[in-house]
Design an enzyme around this catalytic site. Structure first.
Site, PDB file in Angstrom:
ATOM      1  N   ASP A   1       0.843  -1.190   0.000  1.00 36.35           N
ATOM      2  CA  ASP A   1       0.000   0.000   0.000  1.00 36.35           C
ATOM      3  C   ASP A   1       0.880   1.243   0.000  1.00 36.35           C
ATOM      4  O   ASP A   1       2.090   1.172   0.204  1.00 36.35           O
ATOM      5  CB  ASP A   1      -0.967   0.005   1.194  1.00 36.35           C
ATOM      6  CG  ASP A   1      -0.275  -0.361   2.494  1.00 36.35           C
ATOM      7  OD1 ASP A   1       0.831   0.159   2.746  1.00 36.35           O
ATOM      8  OD2 ASP A   1      -0.828  -1.158   3.264  1.00 36.35           O
TER       9      ASP A   1
ATOM     10  N   ASP B   1       8.805   5.938  13.522  1.00 33.08           N
ATOM     11  CA  ASP B   1       9.361   4.955  14.439  1.00 33.08           C
ATOM     12  C   ASP B   1      10.783   4.536  14.080  1.00 33.08           C
ATOM     13  O   ASP B   1      11.709   4.722  14.874  1.00 33.08           O
ATOM     14  CB  ASP B   1       8.438   3.728  14.566  1.00 33.08           C
ATOM     15  CG  ASP B   1       7.984   3.186  13.215  1.00 33.08           C
ATOM     16  OD1 ASP B   1       8.520   3.623  12.178  1.00 33.08           O
ATOM     17  OD2 ASP B   1       7.093   2.304  13.203  1.00 33.08           O
TER      18      ASP B   1
ATOM     19  N   ASP C   1       1.192   5.242   1.445  1.00 32.71           N
ATOM     20  CA  ASP C   1       0.755   6.258   2.405  1.00 32.71           C
ATOM     21  C   ASP C   1       1.305   7.612   1.997  1.00 32.71           C
ATOM     22  O   ASP C   1       2.475   7.737   1.608  1.00 32.71           O
ATOM     23  CB  ASP C   1       1.235   5.918   3.814  1.00 32.71           C
ATOM     24  CG  ASP C   1       0.579   4.651   4.353  1.00 32.71           C
ATOM     25  OD1 ASP C   1      -0.525   4.327   3.900  1.00 32.71           O
ATOM     26  OD2 ASP C   1       1.170   3.994   5.230  1.00 32.71           O
TER      27      ASP C   1
END
Length: 428
Positions: free
Chosen positions: A49, A128, A51
């Site tokens: 996917d 992160d 983002d």
């Protein structure tokens, strides 16, 4: 990095993601691909996917796209829907006024605070892992690497941005993500990033069970489940997820561990060859021996018959595990079917064998029996091999197999009344 210094091409990017970025740019906003899709493109992999991140607010994004829906309460995200594909668009995240914020720990030591909007630089610091802080800008085809993610990729290392202790307290699921990326990308976890995991593993018990279920799917059903399982065990993260497996985790050479690893290996093979898998089969595997053990205990201590003890044990084990990881009913029902079939498959006489073949979950129950047989051997393996032959045999051969089975068991066939002509005696 200008276009000449990286390997990302628009040909490898979703057309819908490009549409989103171009429309945001044309409206005067910044727009970038970010996170795992950029990392995977840099590694030469095909992202699942895409983002997008922008300086537009969720409301401004919604104003540009009729096919947009806003989700989330603590931090609103825009989902732009193109048929089956969803492009997630987030506004740049910012810093909190008190970024140390240790006073805002909950009782378990997890940090609790809401997200705020910010700049692209702040957004990068809030990411992160270092290789997830790379941003691709379609306006000029550049990649901006804020945290030396390219170096991490070259070193094959999973490394957190910022202080690992603080970042894990903010979101304990990052410990699971570190392990998942290490397994999926064939990397090692940087020692600095790995060090606090053992001490903070207990924080996973503070994560909502529904969220942990989604994480379990990513951990075990992405094509590297066996390697992930072994890393979770190495970093002491299995017990917080599956407390009921505490004994199994500490017995690496046990039949329980052998079955789990066999099924994970088979699952990886199916995922990597494009075959379907279901979480129910994996859940049935992980919890099978606790169910068997609990049923035996109920028979001994409560004087229950085997049928009642097994039914109660199934409910008890599923309930206990659901306290930690939610198991949706659509999967727990299949888990129960697979377990029930382990009790029914040994009973093959008469019409039972044909009835079992027509059971909607026969194939899952048989596959599970076969995995058990290949692990345990003995009578379980003999039973699984019998069912393998019975499925493939012609009707006449199936009848002979059942006759032979009765003779081996020393049972005379029961006399049945002949059916009237008006009734069918068709096993199908």
């Amino acid at each position: 990095m200008p276009r000449a210094e990286h390997n990302i091409s628009r040909a490898d990017i979703s057309d819908n993601a490009l549409k989103v970025m171009y429309r945001l740019n044309n409206a005067g906003f910044e727009a970038y691909l970010v996170g795992g899709c950029v990392r995977d493109l840099m590694l030469g992999h095909k992202p699942k996917d895409f983002d997008v991140v922008t300086n537009a607010t969720p409301e401004q994004i919604k104003g540009l796209f009729r096919n947009c829906r806003l989700i989330g309460r603590r931090f609103r995200l825009a989902h732009i829907v193109f048929g089956r594909e969803i492009i997630e668009v987030a506004t740049f995240r910012g810093h909190h006024s008190d970024d140390t914020a240790l006073a805002k720990q909950d009782e378990q030591g997890q940090l609790v605070r809401d997200n705020v909007f910010g700049s692209i630089e702040e957004d990068a610091e809030r990411r992160d892992f270092t290789f997830n802080a790379m941003y691709y800008e379609v306006a000029n085809f550049t990649v901006t690497d804020f945290a030396q993610g390219v170096k991490a990729i070259k070193r094959r290392e999973v490394d957190l941005i910022g202080d690992p202790d603080l970042r894990y307290r903010e979101d304990p699921v990052r410990m699971l993500r570190a392990v998942r990326f290490a397994a999926k990308l064939d990397m090692t976890i940087n020692p600095r990033t790995a060090k606090p995991i053992n001490e903070l593993a207990h924080l996973l018990s503070n994560i909502p069970p529904a969220r942990l279920f989604e994480e379990i799917l990513k951990l075990f059903l992405s094509g590297s489940g066996l390697k992930t399982f072994r890393l979770l065990k190495q970093y002491k993260l299995l017990e917080p997820l599956f407390p009921i497996l505490a004994k199994v985790i500490n017995a690496p050479d046990s039949r329980e561990m052998a079955l789990i690893e066999r099924v994970l290996e088979n699952t990886d093979e199916r995922v990597n060859t494009g075959q379907r898998v279901t979480p129910a089969f994996l859940i049935a595997t992980l919890l099978w021996y606790p169910v068997e053990e609990h049923a035996t205990k109920l028979q001994a201590e409560a004087g229950l018959n085997s049928h009642d003890a097994f039914n109660i044990a199934m409910g008890d084990v599923l309930h206990r595990q659901s306290q930690r990881i939610m198991i949706p009913k659509r999967f727990s029902t299949v888990v129960r079917d697979i377990w029930h079939l382990q009790q029914r498959l040994p009973r093959r006489f008469g019409r039972r064998a044909y009835q079992l073949l027509s059971h909607p979950k026969f194939r899952a129950g048989y596959d599970f029996l076969l995995a058990r047989g290949e692990t345990e051997g003995g009578k379980i393996l003999e039973l699984a091999e019998w069912w393998t032959q019975f499925q493939q045999a012609a009707p006449g051969a199936q009848k002979k197999m059942l006759t032979s089975l009765r003779q081996q068991e020393g049972k005379a066939p029961r006399k049945r009344k002949r059916p009237s002509k008006a009734k069918s005696n068709n096993h199908a």
